[in-house]
Design an enzyme around this catalytic site. Structure first.
Site, mmCIF file in Angstrom:
data_model
loop_
_atom_site.group_PDB
_atom_site.id
_atom_site.type_symbol
_atom_site.label_atom_id
_atom_site.label_comp_id
_atom_site.label_asym_id
_atom_site.label_seq_id
_atom_site.Cartn_x
_atom_site.Cartn_y
_atom_site.Cartn_z
ATOM 1 N N GLY A 197 0.779 -1.238 0.000
ATOM 2 C CA GLY A 197 0.000 0.000 0.000
ATOM 3 C C GLY A 197 0.809 1.286 0.000
ATOM 4 N N MET A 203 -4.127 -7.228 -6.819
ATOM 5 C CA MET A 203 -3.579 -8.267 -7.687
ATOM 6 C C MET A 203 -4.663 -9.216 -8.214
ATOM 7 S SD MET A 203 -0.645 -7.133 -7.723
ATOM 8 C CE MET A 203 0.340 -8.345 -8.583
ATOM 9 N N ILE A 250 -7.613 -9.589 -11.609
ATOM 10 C CA ILE A 250 -8.186 -9.045 -12.841
ATOM 11 C C ILE A 250 -9.668 -8.822 -12.578
ATOM 12 C CG2 ILE A 250 -8.756 -9.602 -15.238
ATOM 13 C CD1 ILE A 250 -6.102 -11.214 -15.227
ATOM 14 N N HIS A 258 0.235 0.605 -13.409
ATOM 15 C CA HIS A 258 1.013 -0.544 -13.875
ATOM 16 C C HIS A 258 2.490 -0.143 -13.950
ATOM 17 C CE1 HIS A 258 1.837 -4.309 -15.852
ATOM 18 N NE2 HIS A 258 2.581 -3.646 -16.721
HETATM 19 C C1 GRF Z 1 2.882 -1.289 -7.729
HETATM 20 O O1 GRF Z 1 4.144 -1.528 -8.242
HETATM 21 C C2 GRF Z 1 1.865 -1.235 -8.842
HETATM 22 O O2 GRF Z 1 2.402 -0.792 -10.045
HETATM 23 C C3 GRF Z 1 1.428 -2.660 -8.977
HETATM 24 O O3 GRF Z 1 1.438 -3.153 -7.662
HETATM 25 C C4 GRF Z 1 2.379 -2.426 -6.873
HETATM 26 C C5 GRF Z 1 1.682 -1.955 -5.639
HETATM 27 O O4 GRF Z 1 2.531 -1.440 -4.689
HETATM 28 N N1 GRF Z 1 0.150 -2.716 -9.636
HETATM 29 P P1 GRF Z 1 1.964 -0.815 -3.341
HETATM 30 O O5 GRF Z 1 1.095 -1.882 -2.665
HETATM 31 O O6 GRF Z 1 1.176 0.415 -3.692
HETATM 32 O O7 GRF Z 1 3.177 -0.512 -2.520
#
Ligand code: GRF
Length: 206
Positions: free
Chosen positions: A17, A95, A97, A114
């Site tokens: 997060g 994580m 879809i 992304h």
């Molecule tokens: C990020 O690298 C984002 O691009 C990907 O998941 C990661 C999330 O990181 N979709 P965080 O939980 O916000 O630290």
């Protein structure tokens, strides 16, 4: 009372997060006129839930393992988001879809971040994909979510250089710090009503 009520965000997470934290910080500093209505995690142990609770934001565990398939999970997520009167859904390291059930419930109102310059390197391990390909530049992309994997209309991108001695960890760290300001900038534009979508193209108004 302000002229416009703050935009209500629903943030979906699965992990640490850091992007959520960057959004919280910019809302608290007054940079973004929004309120996080809820943080929803499909993982009970996501540290993002602790971050939300520390800032008095409703933190909801909503595990996908309890649902037989993706669409029924998404229908329950939509209900949760609606019950918190969410205007904009933010996928911040979520994580999963999402299906047409989510996409149709929030048309052009779901954003994802992304860790690559789409359409290059969609899907998992985008940073390692970039290293394996040998690109000199990668970065991050904020896009609206459609029913494909990382295929929706692109809102903002930030370029990050790839160094010769980069590992997945060092490149990920450089990209992540770009993510934090890029995501915040896209959310700010949305809250200010400065984003229009024309087919695949996103127009940013002045
Ligand atoms: C990020 O690298 C984002 O691009 C990907 O998941 C990661 C999330 O990181 N979709 P965080 O939980 O916000 O630290």
């Amino acid at each position: 009372m302000p002229e416009h009520a703050p935009c209500r965000l629903g943030v979906l997470v699965s992990g640490s997060g850091t992007n959520l934290q960057a959004i919280i910080d910019r809302i608290e500093s007054g940079e973004i006129n929004a309120e996080i209505a809820c943080v929803i995690s499909n993982k009970a142990d996501a540290y993002a839930l602790t971050r939300a609770a520390q800032h008095g934001i409703p933190a909801i565990v909503h595990e996908n393992s309890r649902y037989p398939e993706r669409r029924s999970y998404d229908a329950a997520t939509v209900e949760l988001l609606r019950s918190h009167k969410v205007d904009l859904v933010i996928l911040a390291g979520f994580m999963r879809i999402v299906t047409d059930v989510m996409v149709n419930a929030f048309p052009h109102a779901i954003m994802n971040i992304h860790p690559a310059l789409l359409p290059s390197f969609p899907g998992l391990h985008a940073q390692q994909q970039a290293l394996d390909y040998g690109v000199r530049f990668s970065g991050c992309t904020v896009h609206f979510v459609d029913c494909g994997t990382d295929t929706g209309p692109i809102i903002l991108q930030t370029v990050v250089s790839v160094e010769q001695n980069d590992t997945e960890e060092t490149l990920s760290a450089r990209i992540q710090s770009a993510e934090h300001h890029t995501f915040a900038a896209a959310i700010k534009l949305f809250t200010e009503g400065k984003i229009q979508v024309h087919g695949r193209k996103v127009l940013i108004l002045n």
